[in-house]
Design an enzyme around this catalytic site. Structure first.
Site, mmCIF file in Angstrom:
data_model
loop_
_atom_site.group_PDB
_atom_site.id
_atom_site.type_symbol
_atom_site.label_atom_id
_atom_site.label_comp_id
_atom_site.label_asym_id
_atom_site.label_seq_id
_atom_site.Cartn_x
_atom_site.Cartn_y
_atom_site.Cartn_z
ATOM 1 N N ASN A 77 0.821 -1.233 0.000
ATOM 2 C CA ASN A 77 0.000 0.000 0.000
ATOM 3 C C ASN A 77 0.845 1.270 0.000
ATOM 4 O O ASN A 77 0.517 2.263 0.655
ATOM 5 C CB ASN A 77 -0.948 0.006 1.194
ATOM 6 C CG ASN A 77 -2.058 -1.024 1.064
ATOM 7 O OD1 ASN A 77 -2.056 -1.829 0.138
ATOM 8 N ND2 ASN A 77 -2.987 -1.019 1.988
ATOM 9 N N ARG A 209 -3.668 -13.722 -0.393
ATOM 10 C CA ARG A 209 -4.901 -13.884 0.369
ATOM 11 C C ARG A 209 -5.816 -14.904 -0.313
ATOM 12 O O ARG A 209 -5.605 -15.271 -1.478
ATOM 13 C CB ARG A 209 -5.609 -12.533 0.499
ATOM 14 C CG ARG A 209 -4.886 -11.576 1.428
ATOM 15 C CD ARG A 209 -5.539 -10.207 1.474
ATOM 16 N NE ARG A 209 -5.369 -9.472 0.229
ATOM 17 C CZ ARG A 209 -5.747 -8.203 0.048
ATOM 18 N NH1 ARG A 209 -6.326 -7.546 1.033
ATOM 19 N NH2 ARG A 209 -5.554 -7.602 -1.118
#
Length: 338
Positions: A77, A209
């Protein structure tokens, strides 16, 4: 003698006064506070709250920042790259040496985190879950390489960095490019694009994920292509990588559609004759769109996803459109190709 002493006192007072009035940048000052002991920055604090430089540093927030361990240092991020880019510009504007010191400490962290094979993990030194994988996801590795390339070429304010970092940056960039070339996915010997993350040892595509399967990833691949097109005097290997990736994007574009996931609407592809779209993930062998759900299942249609995941992720995007229409033709012309 008294006059000399008095003059010395006055000079010292003036110097101290100037130092006390040294220009500062409010956001840069907060970044100094958030920087971890190993030189990196977190995207989240120890209590999982997101780093927010717009928030006032209250005693309670400051306590949370101080409690955040070095294991939270990440490139995810835009963390670490965001701060380094901001601080180097803040230093150039203010000449506040504390900002440059923080930048160079951050650069030491970047250099220490690079694998011998040229890749960067998502987190360092945390190796839990998928955090140790070579990570292109959300442009983590490309953001780092852009910083190092700026140092090597003395661009975008990075000329202020200690020149001792230039050879280090050049070496790290060369290794990073080698990693990019080695991880470009091949299908029966033909180069395609890249996965979002790779096993750090085998350098093979890996899952992250539950809803991020091992797959070809268009968003990240677009960022990689742009980075490669920014290389001056590219090698034949780099040229081949770019050409093959753009060909893949052109082959698998969905012309005349864009992805709409406005709040309150069901996310879906909608007709738009000015757009072209790609799925975020493609099957590594079949080049067909795939969609991951939170239960680790892989779907072949967007409509098969759970409602939360269907509208909670950018499953389609126009990532390759500007590359095909503008950037690649411009790159071809600048490199004497048609």
């Amino acid at each position: 003698m008294r006059i000399k002493t008095l003059f010395t006192i006055i000079c010292c007072s003036l110097i101290a006064s100037c130092y006390a009035q040294q220009p500062t940048d409010s956001t840069a000052e907060k970044m100094l506070v958030y920087q971890l002991g190993n030189g990196g920055w977190p995207k989240q604090l120890e209590d999982k709250s997101v780093v927010n430089y717009g928030a006032t540093l209250t005693p309670e927030l400051l306590a949370k920042v101080k409690a955040t361990k070095d294991l939270h240092a990440t490139f995810d991020n835009k963390a670490t790259s965001r701060e380094i880019n901001y601080l180097v510009t803040a230093y150039k504007k203010t000449q506040n040496k504390n900002y440059l010191k923080a930048v160079e400490k951050g650069l030491d962290f970047i250099l220490a985190a690079q694998y011998p094979n040229g890749g960067w993990p998502q987190y360092y030194p945390d190796k839990s879950l998928y955090r140790a994988e070579i990570t292109y996801n959300d442009d983590a590795m490309i953001n780092v390489l852009n910083i190092l390339q700026n140092i090597a070429t003395k661009k975008n304010d990075f000329e202020v960095v200690n020149p001792d970092y230039i050879p280090k940056a050049e070496k790290a960039v060369a290794k990073g490019i080698d990693c990019i070339l080695k991880t470009q996915v091949k299908q029966k010997g033909i180069l395609t694009i890249w996965a979002a993350q790779y096993d750090k040892d085998s350098m093979l595509p890996a899952k992250a994920r539950a809803f991020e399967p091992a797959s070809l990833s268009t968003s990240e691949s677009a960022g990689i292509v742009r980075f490669l097109m920014g290389i001056k005097e590219p090698s034949p290997e780099v040229k081949n990588a770019i050409t093959a990736a753009v060909k893949w994007f052109d082959t698998y574009k969905i012309a005349g559609y864009r992805f709409d996931r406005e709040k309150g609407k069901v996310a879906a592809l909608v007709a738009d004759n000015t757009s072209m779209a790609w799925a975020r993930f493609y099957d590594i062998e079949k080049n067909t769109p795939i969609f991951g759900d939170r239960d680790n299942t892989i779907k072949t249609k967007l409509e098969e996803l759970s409602p939360e995941r269907r509208s909670g992720y950018a499953w389609y995007g126009n990532w390759g459109q500007k590359i095909i229409e503008k950037e690649y033709p411009k790159w071809l012309a600048s490199n004497g190709q048609k």
